[in-house]
Motif scaffolding. Structure first.
Motif, PDB file in Angstrom:
ATOM      1  N   LYS A  88     -37.339   8.818  41.117  1.00  9.82           N
ATOM      2  CA  LYS A  88     -36.123   9.322  41.755  1.00  9.82           C
ATOM      3  C   LYS A  88     -34.901   9.100  40.864  1.00  9.82           C
ATOM      4  N   GLU A  89     -34.820   7.929  40.245  1.00 10.95           N
ATOM      5  CA  GLU A  89     -33.694   7.612  39.358  1.00 10.95           C
ATOM      6  C   GLU A  89     -33.654   8.517  38.128  1.00 10.95           C
ATOM      7  N   HIS A  93     -32.228  15.761  40.428  1.00 10.44           N
ATOM      8  CA  HIS A  93     -31.853  16.116  41.792  1.00 10.44           C
ATOM      9  C   HIS A  93     -31.899  14.889  42.698  1.00 10.44           C
ATOM     10  N   THR A  94     -31.221  14.988  43.812  1.00  6.73           N
ATOM     11  CA  THR A  94     -31.352  13.973  44.844  1.00  6.73           C
ATOM     12  C   THR A  94     -32.693  14.200  45.520  1.00  6.73           C
ATOM     13  N   SER A  96     -35.213  13.134  48.588  1.00  5.89           N
ATOM     14  CA  SER A  96     -35.412  12.432  49.859  1.00  5.89           C
ATOM     15  C   SER A  96     -36.908  12.336  50.115  1.00  5.89           C
TER      16      SER A  96
END
Length: 151
Positions: A88-89, A93-94, A96
């Motif tokens: 994720k880091e 993109h973000t 979820s």
């Protein structure tokens, strides 16, 4: 000789949790998915780069003793949460996440970490760092144009 590989990971591998996470991140970056489906992220596994695993197999084949069993593992645990957070880091993109109950298996051990002591006595040591392996996996799937929605 018996070789017991633990959780070997790396680019091109499919159908394991690390590759599924990496492919899902790429699918989100490409707009094919809006989130990633996860199970129990508190599980800890002894992940190791496939290149280190191959070197361990070679060492066992050439220096191992007949009748001995050797664990091919790093001896270090990594949580699925930590693996996913790394991806994720490093996403553009973000990302979820949503829990998918079908991915939670009651038979899963909470932690599985091996002892590589016997194969290390043969002269083998893991050299690949986990963050490099995960980066390589993400880069591989980004270069693969066939990565679409992944479950």
């Amino acid at each position: 000789m018996i070789a017991r590989p633990f959780f070997l990971i790396g680019p091109r591998k499919v159908d394991d949790v690390c590759s599924t996470f990496a492919r899902s991140i790429v699918a989100i970056e490409r707009g094919y998915r809006s989130n990633i489906l996860v199970g129990n992220l508190e599980i800890v596994r002894d992940f190791m780069d496939i290149h280190d695993g191959i070197k361990a197999f070679y060492m066992i084949a050439h220096k191992g003793l007949t009748g001995e069993a050797y664990n091919i593992c790093s001896g270090e645990g990594h949580s699925l949460r930590g693996v996913l957070d790394f991806f994720k880091e490093h996403s553009s993109h973000t990302v979820s996440e949503n829990i998918d109950p079908s991915k939670i298996r009651p038979i899963d051990e909470l932690a599985r970490i091996g002892d590589p002591g016997k194969v290390m006595k043969l002269g083998w040591n893991p050299l690949c760092e986990m963050n490099v392996t995960l980066t390589n996996m993400l880069q591989y799937w980004r270069a693969d144009k066939s990565t679409y929605g992944v479950d």
